[in-house]
Design a protein around this motif. Sequence first.
Motif, mmCIF file in Angstrom:
data_model
loop_
_atom_site.group_PDB
_atom_site.id
_atom_site.type_symbol
_atom_site.label_atom_id
_atom_site.label_comp_id
_atom_site.label_asym_id
_atom_site.label_seq_id
_atom_site.Cartn_x
_atom_site.Cartn_y
_atom_site.Cartn_z
ATOM 1 N N CYS A 93 -50.352 -45.774 41.281
ATOM 2 C CA CYS A 93 -51.074 -46.333 40.153
ATOM 3 C C CYS A 93 -50.066 -46.989 39.211
ATOM 4 O O CYS A 93 -49.244 -46.293 38.601
ATOM 5 C CB CYS A 93 -51.863 -45.249 39.442
ATOM 6 N N GLY A 94 -50.129 -48.298 39.126
ATOM 7 C CA GLY A 94 -49.217 -49.029 38.268
ATOM 8 C C GLY A 94 -49.605 -48.993 36.806
ATOM 9 O O GLY A 94 -48.758 -49.006 35.917
ATOM 10 N N ALA A 95 -50.891 -48.968 36.521
ATOM 11 C CA ALA A 95 -51.373 -48.948 35.137
ATOM 12 C C ALA A 95 -52.320 -47.772 34.964
ATOM 13 O O ALA A 95 -53.389 -47.725 35.564
ATOM 14 C CB ALA A 95 -52.097 -50.249 34.810
ATOM 15 N N SER A 96 -51.895 -46.820 34.156
ATOM 16 C CA SER A 96 -52.762 -45.659 33.913
ATOM 17 C C SER A 96 -52.791 -45.348 32.423
ATOM 18 O O SER A 96 -51.758 -45.046 31.828
ATOM 19 C CB SER A 96 -52.263 -44.450 34.701
ATOM 20 N N GLU A 97 -53.957 -45.455 31.859
ATOM 21 C CA GLU A 97 -54.170 -45.097 30.454
ATOM 22 C C GLU A 97 -55.136 -43.934 30.450
ATOM 23 O O GLU A 97 -56.361 -44.119 30.548
ATOM 24 C CB GLU A 97 -54.719 -46.293 29.683
ATOM 25 N N ILE A 98 -54.582 -42.734 30.375
ATOM 26 C CA ILE A 98 -55.363 -41.506 30.513
ATOM 27 C C ILE A 98 -54.980 -40.549 29.393
ATOM 28 O O ILE A 98 -53.796 -40.390 29.084
ATOM 29 C CB ILE A 98 -55.060 -40.828 31.875
ATOM 30 N N THR A 99 -55.976 -39.916 28.804
ATOM 31 C CA THR A 99 -55.699 -38.840 27.856
ATOM 32 C C THR A 99 -56.288 -37.554 28.420
ATOM 33 O O THR A 99 -57.320 -37.566 29.088
ATOM 34 C CB THR A 99 -56.308 -39.110 26.460
ATOM 35 N N LEU A 100 -55.629 -36.470 28.131
ATOM 36 C CA LEU A 100 -56.071 -35.153 28.565
ATOM 37 C C LEU A 100 -56.031 -34.244 27.356
ATOM 38 O O LEU A 100 -55.020 -34.193 26.642
ATOM 39 C CB LEU A 100 -55.141 -34.614 29.660
ATOM 40 N N ARG A 101 -57.134 -33.551 27.114
ATOM 41 C CA ARG A 101 -57.141 -32.632 25.978
ATOM 42 C C ARG A 101 -58.007 -31.420 26.299
ATOM 43 O O ARG A 101 -58.961 -31.501 27.076
ATOM 44 C CB ARG A 101 -57.622 -33.310 24.707
ATOM 45 N N GLN A 102 -57.629 -30.314 25.701
ATOM 46 C CA GLN A 102 -58.402 -29.093 25.860
ATOM 47 C C GLN A 102 -59.582 -29.142 24.903
ATOM 48 O O GLN A 102 -59.453 -29.591 23.768
ATOM 49 C CB GLN A 102 -57.516 -27.893 25.544
ATOM 50 N N VAL A 103 -60.748 -28.690 25.384
ATOM 51 C CA VAL A 103 -61.936 -28.644 24.536
ATOM 52 C C VAL A 103 -62.499 -27.230 24.555
ATOM 53 O O VAL A 103 -62.386 -26.516 25.554
ATOM 54 C CB VAL A 103 -63.025 -29.651 25.005
ATOM 55 N N GLN A 104 -63.094 -26.846 23.442
ATOM 56 C CA GLN A 104 -63.714 -25.533 23.378
ATOM 57 C C GLN A 104 -65.124 -25.629 23.943
ATOM 58 O O GLN A 104 -65.888 -26.537 23.599
ATOM 59 C CB GLN A 104 -63.759 -25.027 21.942
ATOM 60 N N ASN A 105 -65.470 -24.715 24.837
ATOM 61 C CA ASN A 105 -66.824 -24.648 25.386
ATOM 62 C C ASN A 105 -67.676 -23.829 24.424
ATOM 63 O O ASN A 105 -67.440 -22.637 24.246
ATOM 64 C CB ASN A 105 -66.816 -23.997 26.777
ATOM 65 N N THR A 106 -68.660 -24.469 23.820
ATOM 66 C CA THR A 106 -69.480 -23.787 22.822
ATOM 67 C C THR A 106 -70.937 -23.673 23.230
ATOM 68 O O THR A 106 -71.731 -23.092 22.501
ATOM 69 C CB THR A 106 -69.405 -24.539 21.476
ATOM 70 N N ARG A 107 -71.277 -24.216 24.398
ATOM 71 C CA ARG A 107 -72.667 -24.137 24.840
ATOM 72 C C ARG A 107 -72.991 -22.705 25.263
ATOM 73 O O ARG A 107 -72.115 -21.988 25.758
ATOM 74 C CB ARG A 107 -72.910 -25.084 26.010
ATOM 75 N N PRO A 108 -74.225 -22.267 25.081
ATOM 76 C CA PRO A 108 -74.582 -20.885 25.443
ATOM 77 C C PRO A 108 -74.352 -20.566 26.928
ATOM 78 O O PRO A 108 -74.015 -19.440 27.270
ATOM 79 C CB PRO A 108 -76.069 -20.796 25.119
ATOM 80 N N GLN A 109 -74.507 -21.540 27.807
ATOM 81 C CA GLN A 109 -74.347 -21.299 29.237
ATOM 82 C C GLN A 109 -72.889 -21.313 29.708
ATOM 83 O O GLN A 109 -72.606 -20.999 30.861
ATOM 84 C CB GLN A 109 -75.180 -22.287 30.061
ATOM 85 N N ASP A 110 -71.960 -21.676 28.837
ATOM 86 C CA ASP A 110 -70.553 -21.735 29.229
ATOM 87 C C ASP A 110 -69.969 -20.335 29.340
ATOM 88 O O ASP A 110 -70.094 -19.524 28.431
ATOM 89 C CB ASP A 110 -69.741 -22.543 28.210
ATOM 90 N N VAL A 111 -69.303 -20.079 30.465
ATOM 91 C CA VAL A 111 -68.643 -18.797 30.686
ATOM 92 C C VAL A 111 -67.186 -18.868 30.225
ATOM 93 O O VAL A 111 -66.703 -17.972 29.544
ATOM 94 C CB VAL A 111 -68.728 -18.386 32.174
#
Length: 144
Positions: free
Chosen positions: A1-19
């Motif tokens: 991949c010559g051109a990659s514009e990607i961000t990665l971030r941690q997110v908090q799971n706040t939905r009731p069904q999230d384990v």
Amino acid sequence: CGASEITLRQVQNTRPQDVAPFGFRLDVFRFDGSFLSLVVDLPQEAVADLSRRFVVRLDLVVETESPLELFGRINLRHGPNVEQIVREFPASDGEMSVEFDLSVLQLDSGPVDKVWIDIICEGPELNQITLRDLTMSRRPRAEV
């Protein structure tokens, strides 16, 4: 991949069904590669005594901004060899799973000493991918 514009971030799971308490979000903007892969190494405890008599299941909880082809690949290193099985996830958001039947592999050159999983996204450009949960399980095949 010559051109990659990607961000990665941690997110908090706040939905009731999230384990899982946390997930992560990939924002893929410009990307000229053919696929993007997330690699997850399995701990040694999960690899212990793994053989052809097991079925391994991979469950994901994924949200995408636009439709995306997702694949799961299990890689098993035994001795000098690496065996792989690739499965396509069903095309949908939310909970999805694939199973890897290890009985089809040639695991004759020693015990499995390392296992890793690839989550492969085909054509991820201009997409937001949120992985809320990833669960691996293995179960032995009944001996009849």
